[in-house]
Design a protein around this motif. Structure first.
Motif, PDB file in Angstrom:
ATOM      1  N   GLU A 371       0.842  -1.207   0.000  1.00 33.13           N
ATOM      2  CA  GLU A 371       0.000   0.000   0.000  1.00 33.13           C
ATOM      3  C   GLU A 371       0.873   1.252   0.000  1.00 33.13           C
ATOM      4  O   GLU A 371       0.614   2.221  -0.743  1.00 33.13           O
ATOM      5  N   GLU A 372       1.925   1.243   0.803  1.00 29.91           N
ATOM      6  CA  GLU A 372       2.846   2.390   0.885  1.00 29.91           C
ATOM      7  C   GLU A 372       3.568   2.612  -0.441  1.00 29.91           C
ATOM      8  O   GLU A 372       3.748   3.753  -0.888  1.00 29.91           O
ATOM      9  N   MET A 373       3.954   1.530  -1.098  1.00 32.05           N
ATOM     10  CA  MET A 373       4.636   1.634  -2.396  1.00 32.05           C
ATOM     11  C   MET A 373       3.711   2.222  -3.457  1.00 32.05           C
ATOM     12  O   MET A 373       4.129   3.019  -4.299  1.00 32.05           O
ATOM     13  N   LEU A 374       2.433   1.830  -3.413  1.00 35.03           N
ATOM     14  CA  LEU A 374       1.464   2.361  -4.372  1.00 35.03           C
ATOM     15  C   LEU A 374       1.249   3.855  -4.151  1.00 35.03           C
ATOM     16  O   LEU A 374       1.110   4.628  -5.104  1.00 35.03           O
ATOM     17  N   GLU A 375       1.229   4.266  -2.892  1.00 38.93           N
ATOM     18  CA  GLU A 375       1.030   5.693  -2.563  1.00 38.93           C
ATOM     19  C   GLU A 375       2.213   6.545  -3.015  1.00 38.93           C
ATOM     20  O   GLU A 375       2.033   7.674  -3.476  1.00 38.93           O
ATOM     21  N   LYS A 376       3.417   6.003  -2.915  1.00 43.34           N
ATOM     22  CA  LYS A 376       4.628   6.743  -3.279  1.00 43.34           C
ATOM     23  C   LYS A 376       4.883   6.724  -4.786  1.00 43.34           C
ATOM     24  O   LYS A 376       5.506   7.643  -5.328  1.00 43.34           O
ATOM     25  N   GLY A 377       4.416   5.666  -5.444  1.00 37.18           N
ATOM     26  CA  GLY A 377       4.714   5.493  -6.864  1.00 37.18           C
ATOM     27  C   GLY A 377       3.902   6.417  -7.752  1.00 37.18           C
ATOM     28  O   GLY A 377       2.902   7.002  -7.331  1.00 37.18           O
TER      29      GLY A 377
END
Length: 496
Positions: A371-377
């Motif tokens: 979820e964090e990776m999707l938010e940052k990407g």
């Protein structure tokens, strides 16, 4: 036999077309036509396929009934077996008995598959008992000195061996306490006798030999592995399969069993479970050691070319895997966020994992990182779909960890993004289903029923739709039953 040959060479529609003109007059044409439809229904879980197969099997049963002697084998066999009046049964009437028993058994299987309520269970149970009794009496007939072999005796005997073998083998694998209850009402199961009957049926030159082979392959490659100790008789399975693979090298059903054997032997590449292999590899970090030496992108790209049709239909899980793999076909593929955990949801695995808080915590950690990776990407055409998938899985973990409010928020956020989802439309009805199940655990059954009705009525043509409908149906019955029980309790309390 010609139609069966067409069926085993993947010419499913041709097999049905060949059989159809005689389904109103010939017991065997009618039964075979219905059997092909039932195999299709068993593999697709499509409600329309199940309904069609059930109706056709019922027609086949009625046709068999017309050819049965008015005083049937199950009604009067015990009084006839010791007397020469057994000869009053014509060869056609004896074949009608075995076909009738087979129709009953297959209709029972469809009844259990179609609906999970108690009425259906009882109806299916009655069909099973009648079928069992018929096969039991026919087996006694074959062993009797009164039995005179007719012109087509091998097909009749093959049918008896199929039914008797299937019943004995299945019953013998049930837990002891259940078997004792069944023995009380006349059922009994002997594994060795069941295997012997199926092996004899498989080695004979009868119409049902291939069905005996399929049952034995199911036993060796699935039942002993899933329900037993895992000590699989690989040699026997390969021996059974070899002549059919030689004769039907592209036969989907035999390739399926061949793949299953390779899985049990540990030969993952030869088994074609390529999507799952790619899914797990894709979830390794850049610094992690990746086993097998494969590139997950190339594996994903290979998935669409591996599709097989069985009984004229693609399997729902195969279609799901192909849809998911398509995003890897571009020159710059956008990775799936948590494909292995998504497939775990498709197989209802969180209901199992959720019983172990430590495991659930571990999965939640993986999902939170995704979820964090999707938010940052950077945003892309799959962003909303991926975010909603992660929220669905996160909600499930939170639910099983007792964090109910957070779980509800995650499920509700998916419906809020409904119009932005481009590809994974299955997420919306499944989020409503999971929210309804969450409400049911809190006793909010009326709210749950409204959500379930919305999930069923307002969404169509999405991935794994039949599977979701089965779960919705089961949840609806449970919620309505709980409501009814609560109402009765209230009435009883007021009257007291």
């Amino acid at each position: 036999m010609t139609a069966l040959d067409l069926f085993l060479t993947n010419q499913f529609s041709e097999a049905l077309s060949y059989l159809k003109p005689r389904t109103k007059e010939s017991m065997y044409h009618s039964l075979t036509y219905a059997t092909i439809l039932e195999m299709q229904a068993m593999m697709t879980f499509d409600p329309q396929d199940i309904l069609l197969a059930g109706n056709m099997m019922k027609e086949a049963q009625l046709l068999c009934q017309r050819h049965r002697r008015k005083s049937s084998v199950t009604d009067s066999f015990s009084s006839l077996v010791h007397r020469p009046t057994l000869g009053q049964f014509t060869e056609e009437e004896i074949h009608a008995e075995v076909c009738y028993a087979e129709c009953l058994l297959q209709r029972a299987a469809l009844t259990f598959l179609q609906d999970e309520n108690m009425v259906s269970f009882i109806k299916g149970g009655i069909k099973v008992r009648n079928s069992y009794q018929t096969y039991k009496e026919l087996d006694s007939l074959v062993q009797s000195s009164q039995y005179c072999k007719g012109e087509n005796h091998r097909h009749f005997e093959g049918g008896v061996k199929l039914g008797v073998g299937a019943f004995n083998l299945t019953l013998s694998m049930l837990p002891t306490r259940i078997l004792r209850l069944l023995e009380f009402v006349g059922f009994s199961g002997n594994k060795d006798y069941g295997l012997l009957q199926l092996e004899e049926g498989a080695s004979g030159h009868s119409f049902r030999a291939v069905l005996c082979v399929m049952l034995l392959l199911c036993y060796h490659t699935f039942l002993t592995f899933v329900l037993g100790t895992g000590n699989v008789n690989i040699e026997e399975a390969e021996k059974l399969l070899k002549p059919y693979l030689n004769r039907y090298p592209k036969g989907a059903i035999f390739l399926f069993f061949s793949g299953r054997i390779e899985v049990i032997k540990g030969n993952i590449d030869a088994a074609t479970y390529i999507y799952m292999k790619a899914a797990y590899l894709s979830m390794f970090g850049k610094e992690d050691y990746k086993p097998f030496g494969d590139d997950e992108v190339e594996l994903f790209r290979a998935v669409p070319g591996l599709k097989l049709k069985i009984a004229g239909k693609s399997l729902p899980t195969e279609k799901f895997a192909i849809r998911k793999s398509r995003r890897y076909l571009s020159s710059n593929p956008i990775s799936l966020p948590v494909p292995a955990l998504e497939m775990m949801y498709i197989w209802n695995g969180y209901a199992v994992i959720g019983k172990q808080p430590k495991l659930t915590d571990g999965i939640l950690e993986i999902i939170t990182k995704a979820e964090e990776m999707l938010e940052k990407g950077p945003e892309n055409e799959y962003s909303v779909d991926d975010e909603c998938l992660v929220k669905l899985l996160k909600g499930l973990c939170l639910k099983y960890l007792g964090r109910v409010q957070e779980a509800e928020e995650n499920f509700r956020s998916i419906s809020a993004s409904e119009k932005k989802i481009k590809y994974d439309h299955y997420l919306i009805p499944n989020a409503l289903l999971e929210l309804a199940l969450l409400f049911m655990e809190q006793g909010r059954n009326e709210e749950a029923i409204k959500l379930l009705e919305s999930a069923k009525q307002n969404y169509k043509n999405y991935s794994m739709e039949s599977r979701t409908h089965f779960r919705i149906q089961a949840a609806t019955l449970q919620a309505k039953s709980s409501l009814e029980n609560n109402r009765r309790a209230m009435v009883s309390s007021v009257s007291l």
